[in-house]
Design a protein around this motif. Structure first.
Motif, PDB file in Angstrom:
ATOM      1  N   LYS A 218     -36.128  -4.536   8.736  1.00 59.37           N
ATOM      2  CA  LYS A 218     -36.942  -5.760   8.774  1.00 59.37           C
ATOM      3  C   LYS A 218     -37.848  -5.822   7.552  1.00 59.37           C
ATOM      4  O   LYS A 218     -38.490  -4.834   7.187  1.00 59.37           O
ATOM      5  CB  LYS A 218     -37.816  -5.734  10.039  1.00 59.37           C
ATOM      6  N   GLY A 219     -37.854  -6.952   6.890  1.00 57.44           N
ATOM      7  CA  GLY A 219     -38.746  -7.121   5.742  1.00 57.44           C
ATOM      8  C   GLY A 219     -38.119  -6.732   4.408  1.00 57.44           C
ATOM      9  O   GLY A 219     -38.728  -6.924   3.365  1.00 57.44           O
ATOM     10  N   ALA A 220     -36.926  -6.179   4.437  1.00 54.46           N
ATOM     11  CA  ALA A 220     -36.334  -5.680   3.181  1.00 54.46           C
ATOM     12  C   ALA A 220     -35.259  -6.614   2.607  1.00 54.46           C
ATOM     13  O   ALA A 220     -34.506  -6.219   1.722  1.00 54.46           O
ATOM     14  CB  ALA A 220     -35.765  -4.290   3.394  1.00 54.46           C
ATOM     15  N   LEU A 221     -35.212  -7.826   3.125  1.00 57.79           N
ATOM     16  CA  LEU A 221     -34.139  -8.751   2.739  1.00 57.79           C
ATOM     17  C   LEU A 221     -34.030  -8.955   1.225  1.00 57.79           C
ATOM     18  O   LEU A 221     -32.926  -8.974   0.669  1.00 57.79           O
ATOM     19  CB  LEU A 221     -34.385 -10.096   3.423  1.00 57.79           C
ATOM     20  N   ASP A 222     -35.178  -9.056   0.569  1.00 52.93           N
ATOM     21  CA  ASP A 222     -35.153  -9.301  -0.874  1.00 52.93           C
ATOM     22  C   ASP A 222     -34.522  -8.161  -1.659  1.00 52.93           C
ATOM     23  O   ASP A 222     -34.158  -8.330  -2.818  1.00 52.93           O
ATOM     24  CB  ASP A 222     -36.584  -9.493  -1.398  1.00 52.93           C
ATOM     25  N   LYS A 223     -34.441  -7.017  -1.019  1.00 50.89           N
ATOM     26  CA  LYS A 223     -33.878  -5.874  -1.725  1.00 50.89           C
ATOM     27  C   LYS A 223     -32.369  -5.748  -1.531  1.00 50.89           C
ATOM     28  O   LYS A 223     -31.768  -4.761  -1.944  1.00 50.89           O
ATOM     29  CB  LYS A 223     -34.553  -4.581  -1.261  1.00 50.89           C
ATOM     30  N   GLY A 224     -31.763  -6.735  -0.875  1.00 48.08           N
ATOM     31  CA  GLY A 224     -30.333  -6.626  -0.587  1.00 48.08           C
ATOM     32  C   GLY A 224     -29.428  -7.385  -1.549  1.00 48.08           C
ATOM     33  O   GLY A 224     -28.208  -7.219  -1.517  1.00 48.08           O
ATOM     34  N   HIS A 225     -30.019  -8.199  -2.411  1.00 45.00           N
ATOM     35  CA  HIS A 225     -29.187  -9.093  -3.235  1.00 45.00           C
ATOM     36  C   HIS A 225     -28.270  -8.351  -4.199  1.00 45.00           C
ATOM     37  O   HIS A 225     -27.134  -8.744  -4.416  1.00 45.00           O
ATOM     38  CB  HIS A 225     -30.069 -10.092  -3.981  1.00 45.00           C
ATOM     39  N   HIS A 226     -28.791  -7.291  -4.780  1.00 44.49           N
ATOM     40  CA  HIS A 226     -27.959  -6.564  -5.748  1.00 44.49           C
ATOM     41  C   HIS A 226     -26.738  -5.935  -5.067  1.00 44.49           C
ATOM     42  O   HIS A 226     -25.639  -5.933  -5.620  1.00 44.49           O
ATOM     43  CB  HIS A 226     -28.789  -5.495  -6.460  1.00 44.49           C
ATOM     44  N   ALA A 227     -26.946  -5.428  -3.850  1.00 42.65           N
ATOM     45  CA  ALA A 227     -25.819  -4.804  -3.134  1.00 42.65           C
ATOM     46  C   ALA A 227     -24.738  -5.843  -2.816  1.00 42.65           C
ATOM     47  O   ALA A 227     -23.543  -5.596  -3.003  1.00 42.65           O
ATOM     48  CB  ALA A 227     -26.316  -4.128  -1.857  1.00 42.65           C
ATOM     49  N   ILE A 228     -25.164  -7.010  -2.356  1.00 44.23           N
ATOM     50  CA  ILE A 228     -24.190  -8.058  -2.039  1.00 44.23           C
ATOM     51  C   ILE A 228     -23.441  -8.516  -3.299  1.00 44.23           C
ATOM     52  O   ILE A 228     -22.215  -8.662  -3.303  1.00 44.23           O
ATOM     53  CB  ILE A 228     -24.890  -9.281  -1.374  1.00 44.23           C
ATOM     54  N   ALA A 229     -24.186  -8.685  -4.373  1.00 45.08           N
ATOM     55  CA  ALA A 229     -23.536  -9.101  -5.618  1.00 45.08           C
ATOM     56  C   ALA A 229     -22.541  -8.033  -6.074  1.00 45.08           C
ATOM     57  O   ALA A 229     -21.439  -8.349  -6.546  1.00 45.08           O
ATOM     58  CB  ALA A 229     -24.586  -9.347  -6.706  1.00 45.08           C
TER      59      ALA A 229
END
Ligand code: PHE
Ligand code: ZN
Length: 870
Positions: A218-229
């Protein structure tokens, strides 16, 4: 966990399973202390025999067994197995088990940590969930239904597609999953918890839409973009390079804080150590961004190399890991700088894999004997395994290799196969004979290729002689000549690569060594050429050639292979360091001067090829240097390396300052140009501090204050390790204030403390371990303190009073009862006593013996400790 005298399993003892399982239905009633699991399997006898059905099970409570719906009681049960005698040849078996997930600190099987349920089944963790044929050659389809409290665990995940869900009156809900692909039990996964969810999608080459889901704290959503990309890049890359498309409609990745390894490729539901998922500019370094892309790629690539085609037995682990590491290396190289990537791969081999070969744990990439499988997730199986695949890639060429891989999937999709099956497919697809090459799978150790040459001025004849030999290893005395693709070139005095179409090896820039000795002769040369050897590290071997330092400088400037230019720079540094280590009182000034001339030339590369420049301007690590000598003289080698770095720092201080000042970047972006600039900037900073430059302090403080990203902040702290201790402590204090809430960043802080060179290090380590954020239960914390200390704090760990060894041994004994897998991993430096001086050998062995004395030692540690004491 207590095992009296564990027995080794042998590769040669493989037998096909007595029974097969076609379908598994599992129902989980999740509870933190009392989870119930009901497993219904469709079982058939495999062949004509009357042996009992023997299921694996460990640390779980058996509640009931029913065969074809009738409860049975005449089974036999011990700590590891449930045996059922039956005459049926096709039947349904229903087993109910009970588990305590919150008590499970081994992080294997089903465990509860940080408020979520998670499983880890590779290699043999499924047996901690239910009684089963827990071996990779038993492939089944799974239906999984999960019941849990809805408020606390809104997300209930398993492999495959969601096919149903519902709500109960008591606050619980359930979700049912179905995986349409056959899979071995080690690829099973279940996750339940409250997460933030990042979604995206990917359209495959055939036009199917795949839903991508990333579950984070929870709260870490902004840190997931690089992994998805990164995931989307990996999916596109595998289609383009290998023609491999994803096969389910959904791909889920979950990031967890408690994890023994990097990540796990469970079908359709990868579980990741959060360290390899979460990143933003403030908290993650360029290396973190790089590693996330690499590990996301690695797990994704496993969907074909590992999941669609899996291993017949665990001795074949390199079938999936060597191949998948090779694939992730190629992916990373394509995403950034090929030479920089190659250097990274080779450093792992030279620092860690060569060390493993030289230790009691030496084993071939396909081990012959295993007590605890978890001990064989090694740099040998993974990274040397990848080098073996790479050699086939070299021998077969890009197209041949691709044909081989295509044939491999055509033949074996949906099956559990062996390393031999893979090599056979490569051979059959290309008609290239790999019979001799197969020896790489069964022979352990680091081959050495000795090269000598002669030149006859009068006739212009130049002869190169290659001799290969592999020293005996702890596991294997007899060695044979291997099939080695050895790339090389000859440089003339202008630095041009010499060609001569009457010498096919020279034209191909490669000689295939297959015997103990080979010779090639080139005629008509007007001067003696310089051989540039093992271009691009074409084989995982050591090379010995009596280079003059002029020749090394020549290669640094002129080799057509960038990797070899770097490699020559490393040889030149190594030569300086070893010469100083053996004769500290009579430094070879001429050698040092020519090294400094070469180094000053490297600065000119900084604009045109910054990645190569940064690598060339870095001297070899202590670990690499250690593998170049027969006996490691700890202090002498360490101080010599330090002195050479100081020499480079002080003699070229103006160049370092100019280089530092030139690296200007805007707001943080993870892109190749900026990464290179930050790398050069922080390298320069470190040399400025080491050289005691008058500007050093000011630069450190200024960069620390202005950094908008973790790479530059950490660059300051790493550089400050070479400066005054007070300044280092002060910066570290500020850093801790700012980052104490972020465990992944705090790990970096722990590691910096643990590998700091300081006389009071052993007094400071206990402080770190009593830090409120430290916990022996969390592998990332353990690795950052104990792992960093044991692997990288050379003077502290190898203190001549044995205090470093004792400190590690004390904690291994504590960790033994908490997390044996991690304990067995961080014991590695102690098992590598063979190359040290007699006094240290004795001290290290003394600690190993102390560990061996523990009455409740895990199988993991028993295996490593007994091997090391033999
Ligand atoms: N199979 C995992 C990988 O290489 C590693 C792993 C092994 C993870 C065992 C957990 C347990 O990607
Ligand atoms: Zn893997």
């Amino acid at each position: 966990m207590t095992v009296s005298s564990p027995v080794a399993k042998k590769r040669s003892d493989y037998q096909t399973p007595d029974f097969l399982i076609s379908h598994v239905d599992m129902v989980f009633h999740l509870d933190v202390v009392k989870t119930r699991v009901i497993t219904t399997s469709q079982i058939t006898r495999n062949g004509q025999h009357d042996r009992p059905l023997v299921l694996d099970g460990e640390s779980i409570k058996l509640v009931s067994v029913a065969l074809n719906e009738d409860a049975i009681h005449d089974y036999s049960l011990n700590d590891e197995q449930l045996s059922i005698q039956t005459t049926e040849s096709t039947f349904t078996l229903c087993v109910e088990t009970e588990i305590n997930p919150s008590e499970n600190k081994t992080l294997e099987g089903l465990y509860f940590s940080a408020g979520a349920y998670c499983t880890q089944c590779e290699a043999e963790g499924f047996r901690k969930i239910t009684y089963f044929l827990d071996r990779p050659d038993v492939l089944a389809k799974y239906d999984v239904t999960i019941f849990a409290d809805k408020e606390r665990y809104p997300h209930l995940l398993s492999n495959g597609n969601q096919i149903g869900k519902g709500q109960l009156d008591d606050g619980r809900h359930w979700v049912k999953w179905q995986d349409p692909f056959n899979k071995p039990s080690y690829l099973f996964a279940l996750v339940a918890g409250d997460f933030d969810l990042l979604t995206d999608n990917f359209i495959t080459q055939s036009g199917r839409n795949v839903l991508l889901e990333l579950y984070v704290d929870k709260g870490a959503l902004d840190k997931g973009h690089h992994a998805i990309a990164s995931l989307k890049k990996a999916m596109a890359w595998d289609e383009e390079v290998f023609g491999l498309e994803y096969d389910l409609d959904i791909y889920m990745v979950v990031a967890v804080d408690f994890f023994n390894m990097g990540a796990m490729e469970n079908k359709g539901l990868n579980v990741f150590n959060s360290k390899f998922v979460l990143a933003d500019a403030q908290s993650a370094t360029d290396d973190d961004f790089f590693n996330i892309e690499a590990v996301i790629g690695h797990e994704y690539f496993h969907n074909w190399t590992g999941n669609r085609v899996t291993c017949r037995d665990w001795f074949q682990l390199s079938l999936k890991e060597g191949l998948t590491v090779f694939r992730d290396q190629q992916f990373s190289a394509d995403m950034s700088s090929p030479v920089f990537n190659r250097i990274k791969n080779v450093q792992i081999i030279r620092e860690h894999q060569f060390a493993e070969d030289a230790s009691a744990m030496a084993h071939p990439i396909r081990p012959e004997e295993v007590i605890e499988m978890n001990n064989f997730y090694t740099v040998t199986v993974y990274d040397k395994g990848a080098e073996v695949i790479r050699m086939m890639h070299t021998l077969l060429g890009v197209d041949g290799f691709r044909k081989g891989v295509d044939l491999y999937f055509e033949r074996f999709d949906g099956q559990a196969v062996t390393c031999d099956d893979f090599v056979q497919a490569m051979q059959d697809a290309t008609d290239i004979d790999l019979t001799h090459f197969r020896l790489w799978y069964s022979q352990s150790g680091t081959p050495k290729v000795t090269v000598t040459d002669t030149f006859e001025q009068s006739s212009g004849r130049y002869t190169l002689t290659f001799t290969q030999s592999t020293p005996p290893t702890a596991d294997q005395a007899q060695k044979h000549a291997l099939h080695i693709p050895f790339k090389f070139e000859l440089l003339d005095q202008q630095g041009m690569s010499i060609s001569d179409d009457s010498v096919p090896e020279l034209e191909a820039k490669m000689i295939e060594l297959t015997q103990a000795k080979h010779e090639i002769t080139v005629s008509g040369l007007s001067e003696k050429p310089t051989p540039s050897l093992l271009l691009n590290f074409s084989a995982p071997v050591k090379v010995d050639y009596p280079y003059s330092h002029q020749q090394l400088s020549h290669i640094i400037l002129h080799s057509s292979d960038e990797f070899s230019r770097w490699d020559a720079s490393q040889s030149l540094y190594s030569r300086c360091i070893h010469s100083l280590a053996t004769a500290p009182d009579s430094p070879d000034e001429e050698l040092f001067d020519s090294m400094l001339v070469a180094v000053s030339g490297m600065f000119e590369l900084a604009d045109s090829n910054p990645a190569l420049a940064a690598a060339m301007l870095s001297v070899p690590s202590f670990e690499t240097l250690s593998q170049q000598v027969d006996e490691i003289q700890v202090e002498a080698l360490y101080h010599a390396q330090r002195s050479i770095r100081n020499l480079i720092a002080t003699s070229l201080s103006e160049k370092w300052l100019a280089l530092y000042n030139k690296q200007i970047t805007g707001p943080y972006q993870y892109d190749a140009d900026d990464v290179d600039k930050r790398r050069l900037r922080n390298l320069s900073l470190s040399y400025l501090v080491q050289g005691d430059s008058p500007q050093a302090s000011e630069l450190l403080l200024a960069q620390f204050a202005s950094a908008d990203n973790m790479t530059d902040s950490l660059g300051v702290l790493k550089a400050a390790q070479y400066g005054p201790v007070d300044q280092f402590d002060h910066l570290m204090f500020q850093f801790e204030e700012r980052w104490r809430h972020d465990p992944l960043v705090l790990d970096k802080w722990f590691a910096l403390h643990a590998n700091m060179e300081r006389s009071d290090i052993l007094a400071r380590l206990p402080l770190l371990l009593s830090h409120e954020k430290f916990s022996l239960d969390n592998p990332n914390r353990v690795r950052s303190v104990l792992g960093s200390f044991a692997f990288y704090n050379v003077l502290g760990f190898h203190a001549i009073d044995g205090s470093g060894y004792q400190f590690l041994a004390d904690y291994i004994l504590k960790l033994n009862s908490v997390n044996p897998q991690v304990a067995a991993r961080i014991i590695t430096p102690l098992t590598q006593w063979q190359k040290f001086d007699p006094k240290r050998q004795e001290l290290m062995r003394y600690q190993l013996a102390r560990i061996a004395d523990c009455k409740t030692l895990s199988k993991d540690l028993i295996e490593k400790v007994t091997k090391s004491l033999n």
